[in-house]
Design a protein around this motif. Structure first.
Motif, PDB file in Angstrom:
ATOM      1  N   ALA A 195       0.853  -1.139  -0.136  1.00  0.00           N
ATOM      2  CA  ALA A 195       0.001   0.109   0.062  1.00  0.00           C
ATOM      3  C   ALA A 195       0.893   1.314   0.055  1.00  0.00           C
ATOM      4  CB  ALA A 195      -0.996  -0.076   1.244  1.00  0.00           C
ATOM      5  N   MET A 196       0.691   2.085  -0.875  1.00  0.00           N
ATOM      6  CA  MET A 196       1.155   3.454  -0.785  1.00  0.00           C
ATOM      7  C   MET A 196       0.947   4.457   0.063  1.00  0.00           C
ATOM      8  SD  MET A 196       1.208   6.110  -4.258  1.00  0.00           S
ATOM      9  CE  MET A 196       2.106   7.478  -4.280  1.00  0.00           C
ATOM     10  N   LYS A 197       1.732   5.187   0.739  1.00  0.00           N
ATOM     11  CA  LYS A 197       1.657   5.900   1.862  1.00  0.00           C
ATOM     12  C   LYS A 197       1.677   7.474   1.182  1.00  0.00           C
ATOM     13  CE  LYS A 197       1.810   2.567   4.676  1.00  0.00           C
ATOM     14  NZ  LYS A 197       0.595   1.967   4.935  1.00  0.00           N
ATOM     15  N   ARG A 198       1.104   8.232   1.976  1.00  0.00           N
ATOM     16  CA  ARG A 198       0.834   9.674   1.288  1.00  0.00           C
ATOM     17  C   ARG A 198       2.462  10.642   1.758  1.00  0.00           C
ATOM     18  NH1 ARG A 198      -4.282  11.237   0.810  1.00  0.00           N
ATOM     19  NH2 ARG A 198      -5.755   9.898   1.861  1.00  0.00           N
ATOM     20  N   SER A 199       2.539  11.366   0.916  1.00  0.00           N
ATOM     21  CA  SER A 199       3.867  12.300   1.212  1.00  0.00           C
ATOM     22  C   SER A 199       3.439  13.535   0.485  1.00  0.00           C
ATOM     23  CB  SER A 199       5.058  11.847   0.879  1.00  0.00           C
ATOM     24  OG  SER A 199       5.036  11.609  -0.593  1.00  0.00           O
ATOM     25  N   GLN A 200       3.996  14.871   0.997  1.00  0.00           N
ATOM     26  CA  GLN A 200       3.620  15.985   0.505  1.00  0.00           C
ATOM     27  C   GLN A 200       4.436  16.149  -0.960  1.00  0.00           C
ATOM     28  OE1 GLN A 200       5.470  19.554   2.701  1.00  0.00           O
ATOM     29  NE2 GLN A 200       3.784  20.960   1.736  1.00  0.00           N
ATOM     30  N   ASP A 201       5.538  15.435  -1.118  1.00  0.00           N
ATOM     31  CA  ASP A 201       6.443  15.662  -2.189  1.00  0.00           C
ATOM     32  C   ASP A 201       5.977  14.529  -3.201  1.00  0.00           C
ATOM     33  OD1 ASP A 201       7.874  13.555  -1.324  1.00  0.00           O
ATOM     34  OD2 ASP A 201       9.608  14.663  -1.107  1.00  0.00           O
ATOM     35  N   GLY A 202       5.299  13.631  -2.965  1.00  0.00           N
ATOM     36  CA  GLY A 202       4.701  12.607  -3.922  1.00  0.00           C
ATOM     37  C   GLY A 202       5.855  11.720  -4.138  1.00  0.00           C
ATOM     38  N   SER A 203       7.093  11.620  -3.427  1.00  0.00           N
ATOM     39  CA  SER A 203       8.009  10.749  -3.269  1.00  0.00           C
ATOM     40  C   SER A 203       7.855   9.307  -3.471  1.00  0.00           C
ATOM     41  CB  SER A 203       9.205  11.187  -2.621  1.00  0.00           C
ATOM     42  OG  SER A 203       8.910  11.053  -0.908  1.00  0.00           O
ATOM     43  N   GLY A 204       6.741   8.717  -2.853  1.00  0.00           N
ATOM     44  CA  GLY A 204       6.612   7.556  -2.633  1.00  0.00           C
ATOM     45  C   GLY A 204       6.170   6.905  -4.105  1.00  0.00           C
ATOM     46  N   TYR A 205       5.828   7.787  -4.999  1.00  0.00           N
ATOM     47  CA  TYR A 205       5.292   7.181  -6.175  1.00  0.00           C
ATOM     48  C   TYR A 205       6.250   6.356  -6.933  1.00  0.00           C
ATOM     49  CZ  TYR A 205       2.965   7.023 -10.971  1.00  0.00           C
ATOM     50  OH  TYR A 205       2.370   6.951 -12.100  1.00  0.00           O
ATOM     51  N   GLY A 206       7.642   6.808  -6.992  1.00  0.00           N
ATOM     52  CA  GLY A 206       8.779   6.013  -7.439  1.00  0.00           C
ATOM     53  C   GLY A 206       8.478   4.874  -7.059  1.00  0.00           C
ATOM     54  N   PRO A 207       8.922   4.305  -5.711  1.00  0.00           N
ATOM     55  CA  PRO A 207       9.183   2.933  -5.327  1.00  0.00           C
ATOM     56  C   PRO A 207       7.854   2.471  -5.361  1.00  0.00           C
ATOM     57  CG  PRO A 207       9.519   4.739  -3.536  1.00  0.00           C
ATOM     58  CD  PRO A 207       9.354   5.240  -4.757  1.00  0.00           C
ATOM     59  N   TYR A 208       6.630   2.850  -4.766  1.00  0.00           N
ATOM     60  CA  TYR A 208       5.555   1.956  -4.873  1.00  0.00           C
ATOM     61  C   TYR A 208       5.092   1.853  -6.309  1.00  0.00           C
ATOM     62  CZ  TYR A 208       5.137   3.276   0.001  1.00  0.00           C
ATOM     63  OH  TYR A 208       5.085   3.072   1.720  1.00  0.00           O
ATOM     64  N   GLY A 209       5.395   2.646  -7.249  1.00  0.00           N
ATOM     65  CA  GLY A 209       4.796   2.553  -8.523  1.00  0.00           C
ATOM     66  C   GLY A 209       5.379   1.328  -9.337  1.00  0.00           C
ATOM     67  N   GLN A 210       6.607   0.791  -8.671  1.00  0.00           N
ATOM     68  CA  GLN A 210       7.402  -0.186  -9.341  1.00  0.00           C
ATOM     69  C   GLN A 210       6.621  -1.545  -9.539  1.00  0.00           C
ATOM     70  OE1 GLN A 210       9.493   1.049 -11.219  1.00  0.00           O
ATOM     71  NE2 GLN A 210      10.861  -0.740 -10.908  1.00  0.00           N
ATOM     72  N   VAL A 211       5.411  -1.634  -8.455  1.00  0.00           N
ATOM     73  CA  VAL A 211       4.580  -2.627  -8.464  1.00  0.00           C
ATOM     74  C   VAL A 211       3.848  -2.836  -9.595  1.00  0.00           C
ATOM     75  CG1 VAL A 211       2.379  -3.585  -7.254  1.00  0.00           C
ATOM     76  CG2 VAL A 211       4.465  -2.758  -5.775  1.00  0.00           C
ATOM     77  N   ARG A 212       3.326  -1.646 -10.052  1.00  0.00           N
ATOM     78  CA  ARG A 212       2.709  -1.449 -11.253  1.00  0.00           C
ATOM     79  C   ARG A 212       3.597  -1.364 -12.436  1.00  0.00           C
ATOM     80  NH1 ARG A 212       0.923   4.018 -12.223  1.00  0.00           N
ATOM     81  NH2 ARG A 212       2.463   4.028 -13.631  1.00  0.00           N
ATOM     82  N   ARG A 213       4.564  -0.909 -12.512  1.00  0.00           N
ATOM     83  CA  ARG A 213       5.670  -0.672 -13.687  1.00  0.00           C
ATOM     84  C   ARG A 213       6.194  -2.312 -14.192  1.00  0.00           C
ATOM     85  NH1 ARG A 213       7.664   3.548 -10.674  1.00  0.00           N
ATOM     86  NH2 ARG A 213       6.110   5.464 -10.738  1.00  0.00           N
ATOM     87  N   ALA A 214       6.853  -2.825 -13.010  1.00  0.00           N
ATOM     88  CA  ALA A 214       7.616  -3.976 -13.146  1.00  0.00           C
ATOM     89  C   ALA A 214       6.915  -5.077 -12.722  1.00  0.00           C
ATOM     90  CB  ALA A 214       8.967  -3.800 -12.451  1.00  0.00           C
ATOM     91  N   GLY A 215       5.745  -5.352 -11.760  1.00  0.00           N
ATOM     92  CA  GLY A 215       5.505  -6.275 -11.099  1.00  0.00           C
ATOM     93  C   GLY A 215       4.789  -7.353 -12.067  1.00  0.00           C
ATOM     94  N   PRO A 216       3.886  -6.882 -12.951  1.00  0.00           N
ATOM     95  CA  PRO A 216       3.657  -7.732 -14.040  1.00  0.00           C
ATOM     96  C   PRO A 216       4.702  -8.639 -14.980  1.00  0.00           C
ATOM     97  CG  PRO A 216       2.299  -5.955 -14.186  1.00  0.00           C
ATOM     98  CD  PRO A 216       3.390  -5.559 -13.216  1.00  0.00           C
ATOM     99  N   SER A 217       5.800  -8.016 -15.476  1.00  0.00           N
ATOM    100  CA  SER A 217       6.635  -8.848 -16.184  1.00  0.00           C
ATOM    101  C   SER A 217       7.193  -9.661 -14.972  1.00  0.00           C
ATOM    102  CB  SER A 217       7.694  -7.900 -16.570  1.00  0.00           C
ATOM    103  OG  SER A 217       8.370  -6.879 -15.640  1.00  0.00           O
ATOM    104  N   ILE A 218       7.670  -9.358 -13.977  1.00  0.00           N
ATOM    105  CA  ILE A 218       8.213 -10.197 -13.064  1.00  0.00           C
ATOM    106  C   ILE A 218       7.247 -11.225 -12.786  1.00  0.00           C
ATOM    107  CG2 ILE A 218       9.105 -10.678 -10.549  1.00  0.00           C
ATOM    108  CD1 ILE A 218       9.899  -7.720 -10.550  1.00  0.00           C
ATOM    109  N   ALA A 219       6.171 -11.144 -12.690  1.00  0.00           N
ATOM    110  CA  ALA A 219       5.256 -12.296 -12.414  1.00  0.00           C
ATOM    111  C   ALA A 219       5.149 -13.311 -13.636  1.00  0.00           C
ATOM    112  CB  ALA A 219       3.661 -11.886 -12.067  1.00  0.00           C
TER     113      ALA A 219
END
Length: 442
Positions: free
Chosen positions: A143-167
Motif C-alpha cells: 500500500a502506497m503512503k501519503r507524502s507532500q512531495d509525492g516521493s513514494g510514487y517512484g518505489p511504490y509505482g514499481q509494483v505496477r511498472r515491473a510487477g506484471p513482467s516479474i510475475a
C-alpha cells in the motif's frame, strides 16, 4: 415555512454558482482547464479524442495570441481499452473494482480464472521460485503512503511498472495488483506497465484499495482464493499521437527560449483534469501573465505533449525534432494544489538569478529547496540532450494520489484559488528568467 426556507436556500445556491461562473469567466487558466475537460473529455494517447484535443489546443493557443502554433504528429504503440472485469470466485463470490493496466495482454472474451498467490511486496514476488506461479494469478500488495512531495510514487509505482513482467517470468497466467494510490474509495487506479523484450505479456489489472484490503485479509486467513479476470483491451501499434507547440516571441529572438511543458493526453477513466489539463492551463496562463508590463526578452514556448501517460513519447519526439538551443525547461504535471517549494539546478552557476527567483516567491510562502531537480517526463529528454537549466515548482502532493489515474480525476476536484496560486508563482518565475539577458546554465 419549510418550503420558503428551501426556496431561499436554492436561490442562494443558484446565486453562488452564477457568481462563481462569472468570476471564472475570462480566467485563462480556468477556461483552458474547463474547456479541455468539458469539450474534449478523456484523451487517451493515440485515440480520436487525443486528435481532437490537438485541434482544440491549436485553436485555443492561436486565439490567445501564441504564434508558430503547430501540431507535430508522431507514431506510437498505443493501448485501446476493452472490457475490464474481475471477481473473486472463492472463498466467496465478490465482484471487484478493477481496471486494466496499459499494455496488459488481452484475455479471451470469456476471461481467465485461476488460484491466487498472494505477495505482500514486490520483493516477495521477486523471491518466488521460477515456475512456482504456473497457471496461477499473482496478487501483488504494498500500500502506497501519503507524502507532500509525492516521493513514494517512484518505489511504490514499481509494483505496477515491473510487477506484471516479474510475475510473467515466474509462470503466472495473469496478475492483479493493489492500485498505486492513497485513497480509500472503490476506484481502481490505471497506469502503464511494461514487458521487456523476451518477457511474455500477461493480463494485468489493478483493483481498488478497499478490494485489495479484502484480498489481503482473506490471504491472512489462509483460505484458498480464486479470481476470474477479463481484460479485453489491446496493445495497438502504429497509432498517431502528437505534440502541440506555440510561442510568445521575445524582443530578442537571438536568445535561446524558455520551454514550459505539460501533457495533453490523459487516461480514460476520468476527464484528466488534474492529470494534466491543469498543468497545460497553468503554464499557458502564466506565460501570458508574465507578459504583463511588456514583452519579455526571451521567447516562451509552451509544449502540450502527447502520449506522456503510456511512455513519455511526446517529450522524446520534441527533443528529437527541436535540436535548436534552449535556455531552460520547466513542467507542470502534478495537479493544481498549491506550490510550496522551488528548486533549481543553477544555484551555484548563477546564484544571483537563483536568489531573485527565491526572493520573488518567498512572500507567497514558497520555500527554497536544496534537493535535485526533476524537470518532468515531457521536458526531461530535451533537458538531458542539451544539459539545460531547470526550475521545479513543487506542488503539494498530499492528496494527488487519491485522484491520480482514477474516475475521480474530474474538474470539480480543482480549487480555483489554488490554480490561481500556481499561475502567479509560475508567472513570477517566467518574468525573471524570460528577462535574463545572460547565460542561464546548470
Amino acid at each position: 415555512m419549510r418550503n420558503k426556507l428551501c426556496a431561499a436556500a436554492l436561490s442562494v445556491l443558484v446565486l453562488s454558482t452564477a457568481t462563481h461562473a462569472q468570476e471564472m469567466k475570462g480566467d485563462v487558466a480556468w477556461d483552458i482547464l474547463a474547456g479541455l475537460t468539458s469539450e474534449v473529455g478523456p484523451r487517451m494517447a493515440g485515440s480520436e479524442a487525443e486528435a481532437r484535443a490537438r485541434v482544440w489546443a491549436q485553436t485555443r493557443l492561436t486565439a490567445l495570441g501564441f504564434t508558430g502554433v503547430a501540431s507535430e504528429p508522431f507514431p506510437i504503440r498505443g493501448y485501446v481499452r476493452g472490457r475490464d472485469e474481475a471477481s473473486l470466485t472463492a472463498p466467496m463470490p465478490f465482484r471487484l473494482a478493477v481496471t486494466a493496466l496499459g499494455y496488459s495482454e488481452t484475455t479471451p472474451d470469456k476471461g481467465i480464472e485461476g488460484d491466487v498467490v498472494y505477495f505482500a511486496t514486490l520483493d516477495a514476488l521477486k523471491a518466488a521460485p521460477a515456475g512456482s506461479l504456473n497457471g496461477k494469478i499473482a496478487f501483488i500488495d504494498h500500500a502506497m503512503k501519503r507524502s507532500q512531495d509525492g516521493s513514494g510514487y517512484g518505489p511504490y509505482g514499481q509494483v505496477r511498472r515491473a510487477g506484471p513482467s516479474i510475475a510473467s517470468t515466474k509462470g503466472a497466467a495473469g496478475v492483479v495488483i493493489r492500485s498505486i494510490g492513497t485513497d480509500s474509495h472503490r476506484n481502481p487506479h490505471t497506469g502503464v506497465t511494461n514487458f521487456p523484450e523476451g518477457v511474455k505479456p500477461i493480463p494485468a489489472g489493478a483493483v481498488s484499495n478497499p478490494d485489495a484490503d479484502l484480498i489481503a485479509r482473506i490471504a491472512g486467513s489462509g483460505k484458498p482464493m480464486r479470481i476470474s479476470l477479463t481484460l479485453t483491451g489491446k496493445t495497438t501499434p502504429n497509432m498517431t499521437s502528437g505534440n502541440v507547440i506555440g510561442d510568445l516571441v521575445g524582443s530578442d529572438p537571438s536568445l535561446p527560449p524558455i520551454l514550459v511543458g505539460c501533457h495533453l493526453d490523459s487516461w480514460d477513466l476520468g476527464t484528466g483534469a488534474i492529470d494534466d489539463a491543469a498543468g497545460c492551463a497553468i503554464i499557458t496562463a502564466a506565460a501570458l501573465k508574465a507578459q504583463e508590463g511588456g514583452k519579455l526578452l526571451r521567447t516562451i514556448r509552451v509544449l502540450w505533449a502527447g502520449s506522456e501517460e503510456i511512455g513519455g513519447f511526446g517529450g522524446k519526439a520534441y527533443a528529437d525534432k527541436h535540436t535548436e538551443p534552449h535556455a531552460l525547461a520547466m513542467e507542470s504535471d502534478f495537479g493544481a494544489a498549491k506550490v510550496w517549494r522551488v528548486n533549481t539546478n543553477f544555484w551555484t552557476s548563477n546564484k544571483v538569478l537563483a536568489d531573485r527567483i527565491a526572493d520573488s516567491l518567498s512572500p507567497m510562502g514558497i520555500v527554497r529547496g536544496s534537493g535535485p531537480v526533476e524537470g518532468g517526463t515531457d521536458v526531461e529528454p530535451v533537458i538531458e540532450k542539451q544539459k539545460l537549466a531547470v526550475v521545479d515548482l513543487n506542488q503539494d502532493g498530499t492528496h494527488y494520489f487519491d485522484l491520480h489515474h482514477t474516475p475521480d480525476d474530474t474538474l470539480d476536484k480543482v480549487d480555483p484559488a489554488e490554480l490561481a496560486q500556481n499561475v502567479e508563482a509560475w508567472s513570477r518565475v517566467l518574468k525573471i528568467v524570460g528577462n535574463e539577458p545572460g547565460v542561464i546554465a546548470p
